[in-house]
Design a protein around this motif. Structure first.
Motif, mmCIF file in Angstrom:
data_model
loop_
_atom_site.group_PDB
_atom_site.id
_atom_site.type_symbol
_atom_site.label_atom_id
_atom_site.label_comp_id
_atom_site.label_asym_id
_atom_site.label_seq_id
_atom_site.Cartn_x
_atom_site.Cartn_y
_atom_site.Cartn_z
ATOM 1 N N ALA A 64 0.845 -1.212 0.000
ATOM 2 C CA ALA A 64 0.000 0.000 0.000
ATOM 3 C C ALA A 64 0.869 1.247 0.000
ATOM 4 N N ARG A 65 1.962 1.241 0.774
ATOM 5 C CA ARG A 65 2.881 2.396 0.801
ATOM 6 C C ARG A 65 3.544 2.573 -0.563
ATOM 7 N N GLN A 66 3.909 1.455 -1.204
ATOM 8 C CA GLN A 66 4.533 1.497 -2.536
ATOM 9 C C GLN A 66 3.562 2.101 -3.558
ATOM 10 N N ARG A 67 2.290 1.758 -3.424
ATOM 11 C CA ARG A 67 1.260 2.225 -4.366
ATOM 12 C C ARG A 67 0.892 3.694 -4.116
ATOM 13 N N ASP A 68 0.681 4.038 -2.842
ATOM 14 C CA ASP A 68 0.123 5.365 -2.513
ATOM 15 C C ASP A 68 1.186 6.415 -2.206
ATOM 16 N N LEU A 69 2.374 5.977 -1.838
ATOM 17 C CA LEU A 69 3.486 6.878 -1.490
ATOM 18 C C LEU A 69 3.053 8.033 -0.580
ATOM 19 N N PRO A 70 2.446 7.713 0.584
ATOM 20 C CA PRO A 70 2.011 8.793 1.477
ATOM 21 C C PRO A 70 3.204 9.562 2.058
ATOM 22 N N GLU A 71 3.005 10.865 2.244
ATOM 23 C CA GLU A 71 4.058 11.691 2.836
ATOM 24 C C GLU A 71 4.323 11.259 4.266
ATOM 25 N N SER A 74 5.859 8.679 5.283
ATOM 26 C CA SER A 74 6.012 7.228 5.453
ATOM 27 C C SER A 74 7.457 6.836 5.182
ATOM 28 N N TYR A 75 8.084 6.171 6.163
ATOM 29 C CA TYR A 75 9.458 5.678 5.976
ATOM 30 C C TYR A 75 9.487 4.674 4.828
ATOM 31 N N THR A 76 8.478 3.802 4.786
ATOM 32 C CA THR A 76 8.422 2.776 3.729
ATOM 33 C C THR A 76 8.355 3.448 2.357
ATOM 34 N N ALA A 77 7.466 4.433 2.212
ATOM 35 C CA ALA A 77 7.353 5.134 0.934
ATOM 36 C C ALA A 77 8.685 5.774 0.561
ATOM 37 N N SER A 78 9.413 6.298 1.558
ATOM 38 C CA SER A 78 10.690 6.972 1.269
ATOM 39 C C SER A 78 11.717 5.997 0.697
ATOM 40 N N LEU A 79 11.605 4.717 1.063
ATOM 41 C CA LEU A 79 12.537 3.722 0.506
ATOM 42 C C LEU A 79 12.247 3.480 -0.979
ATOM 43 N N PHE A 80 10.957 3.604 -1.368
ATOM 44 C CA PHE A 80 10.591 3.381 -2.772
ATOM 45 C C PHE A 80 10.921 4.583 -3.657
ATOM 46 N N THR A 81 11.121 5.754 -3.041
ATOM 47 C CA THR A 81 11.363 6.969 -3.838
ATOM 48 C C THR A 81 12.759 7.536 -3.587
ATOM 49 N N HIS A 82 13.591 6.789 -2.900
ATOM 50 C CA HIS A 82 14.902 7.292 -2.470
ATOM 51 C C HIS A 82 15.795 7.630 -3.669
ATOM 52 N N GLU A 83 16.560 8.712 -3.521
ATOM 53 C CA GLU A 83 17.448 9.121 -4.630
ATOM 54 C C GLU A 83 18.525 8.070 -4.919
#
Ligand SMILES: N=c1c2ncn([C@@H]3O[C@H](COP(=O)(O)OP(=O)(O)OP(=O)(O)O)[C@@H](O)[C@H]3O)c2ncn1[C@@H]1O[C@H](COP(=O)(O)O)[C@@H](O)[C@H]1O
Length: 102
Positions: free
Chosen positions: A22-29, A31-40
């Motif tokens: 869900a974090r990968q799909r929604d990328l909520p602000e 979220s540590y998990t989302a940050s791993l999917f969008t990390h530079e």
């Protein structure tokens, strides 16, 4: 426990993996998990965390510190599940691999 998955009727690994997806799909602000999917650093961010967590896990084991060993094991498993999601694999794929070894 996250709102995204209810662990009452579900294995905790399934609930955690559903939350990660869900974090990968929604990328909520925030979220540590989302940050791993969008990390530079891309996938290197989670790969580095796995390296760090495994070192911390080994040190806890060498110290015979059971509480810390469990803490670091949970950190490692969480980051492993994030990596599987990143690679389009799932906790069911992991389960299948483990079951095939019986
Ligand atoms: N299981 C975890 C989980 N395990 C570890 N972590 C994070 O992984 C990071 C570990 O990095 P570090 O070891 O550098 O952090 P630390 O605080 O120094 O850790 P220690 O030294 O204590 O080991 C920390 O930021 C932890 O918060 C996790 N972050 C999230 N989850 C799960 O993911 C769900 C969604 O979380 P968000 O993405 O934050 O919404 C949560 O409800 C949890 O179920």
């Amino acid at each position: 426990m996250s709102d995204d998955a209810d662990a009452t009727d579900e294995d905790v690994l399934d609930s955690l993996f559903s939350t990660i997806e869900a974090r990968q799909r929604d990328l909520p602000e925030g979220s540590y998990t989302a940050s791993l999917f969008t990390h530079e650093k891309g996938e290197n961010a989670v790969l580095e965390k796995l390296g760090e967590e495994s070192t911390e896990l080994i040190l806890a084991a060498k110290d015979d510190d059971h509480e810390e060993l469990l803490h670091e094991s949970a950190d490692f498993v969480y980051h492993l599940l994030v990596l599987l999601a990143m690679k389009d694999l799932s906790v069911d794929d992991l389960r299948t691999e483990l079951e095939a070894r019986f």
